[in-house]
Design an enzyme around this catalytic site. Structure first.
Site, short mmCIF file in Angstrom:
data_model
loop_
_atom_site.label_atom_id
_atom_site.label_comp_id
_atom_site.label_asym_id
_atom_site.label_seq_id
_atom_site.Cartn_x
_atom_site.Cartn_y
_atom_site.Cartn_z
CD GLN A 1 70.31 -69.88 42.07
OE1 GLN A 1 69.36 -69.10 41.67
NE2 GLN A 1 71.30 -69.55 42.47
CB SER A 2 63.97 -73.41 44.69
OG SER A 2 62.66 -73.57 44.66
CG ASN A 3 62.74 -70.23 39.28
OD1 ASN A 3 63.38 -69.46 39.49
ND2 ASN A 3 62.54 -71.18 38.55
#
Length: 331
Positions: free
Chosen positions: A75-77
């Site tokens: 879920q990397s920003n």
């Protein structure tokens, strides 16, 4: 230290606001609380990585790259914003995602995964937790080179000396805002993850002889490891920018009490912090970074670390799109 000499792309316009959180201040009954709204930076959904990418993408373009290649958790920003910058610059973008929690990647899940699909990646490679991410990115880069592409590898979080320069610039922006608002801040609280934000902020402040204490709240590593990581990047960034003032390791202060069972894994205090800021100030945090950091900050207020009458600035580094993959925590 003249940052204007460095190549830079502009993805945001004007400084992000510093807001006084009147309701939260009254609710907690401790110091006066201010927030630096880097969740309002440019690119898709905003967040601290936008500042880093302004320098990283400029470097990529200067080196003739046609592809951005980076890595992060599922879920990397950072991956979301790197992909967004690539779309803006009409570059290809490949992501290497690490399943730090086993079986946590689902292509059609919500949050940032949805945005990866909407923005349209040119390739996603999923690897097990604990993988050497630089090696995994180099494997993808080698394949791209064999196809005639020119990939530019951006480390996780954009956290090298080039990316950290984005937060050296942010420190300068903050100091000007505080001067303009006649606001005398006693302490800054920042997330401390891949270290670029924490390191850049420290270099920017100390290089300008600004002694405001900076507290980092870790979202993944223990205190000793994280303080070491931050200080190494401080040294690299200071060298990169030819900073003359020596920065002592005592400038790095990290709390590791709020990581919980592990990176991205929920805690009750994190859930409480997200609900508290939403319901008192109408501001969204995320479960992986700013939610845990705000939980730590709230705990420091409650335990008397900050005294009434002090003024504390919380750096909101964004990440709220990830919140929509954690909705079950709030139902």
């Amino acid at each position: 230290m003249n940052l204007a000499k460095l190549p830079r792309r502009k993805y945001s316009y004007g400084p992000t606001p510093i807001e006084y959180l009147k309701n939260l201040t009254e609710h907690l009954g401790g110091p006066e609380i201010y927030i630096k709204r880097d969740d309002l930076l440019g690119l898709t959904g905003g967040g601290n990585k936008t500042r880093k990418l302004e320098f990283l993408v400029a470097d990529a373009l200067a080196k003739g790259a046609d592809t951005l290649l980076t890595c992060g958790a599922v879920q990397s920003n950072h991956c979301r914003l790197t992909l967004s910058a690539a779309r803006k610059e009409q570059l290809d973008c490949h992501l290497v995602l690490e399943e730090r929690v086993p079986n946590s990647y689902h292509r059609n899940s919500n949050g940032n995964n949805f945005l990866f699909n909407l923005l349209g990646t040119d390739g996603i490679t999923v690897v097990p937790g604990g993988s050497n991410m630089l090696e995994e990115m180099e494997k993808v880069a080698e394949k791209l080179r064999s196809e005639g592409k020119k990939p530019y590898i951006i480390p996780g979080g954009g956290s090298n000396e080039i990316g950290a320069t984005g937060y050296v610039a942010c420190a300068q922006e903050m100091m000007m805002q505080l001067f303009d608002q006649s606001l005398d801040i006693d302490c800054i609280v920042t997330p401390s993850g891949s270290a670029g934000t924490h390191a850049g902020l420290t270099v920017g402040m100390r290089a300008s002889n600004n002694p405001i204490p900076i507290i980092g709240i870790s979202v993944n590593k223990d205190k000793e490891t994280q303080e070491g990581n931050v200080y190494k990047l401080i040294q690299k960034t200071a060298d990169f920018l030819n900073v003359e003032n020596a920065i002592d390791k005592s400038a790095v202060n990290v709390y590791d009490d709020y990581v919980g069972p592990g990176y991205s894994l929920p805690t009750e205090k994190m859930t409480e912090a997200i609900e508290m800021l939403a319901q008192h100030e109408g501001i969204l945090l995320d479960p992986v970074y700013t939610g845990k950091v705000m939980a730590g900050f709230i705990d420091l207020v409650r335990t008397g670390y900050f005294s009434k009458g002090q003024k504390v600035l919380f750096l909101h580094t964004g990440g709220s799109p990830a919140l929509y993959d954690y909705t079950s925590l709030f139902q």
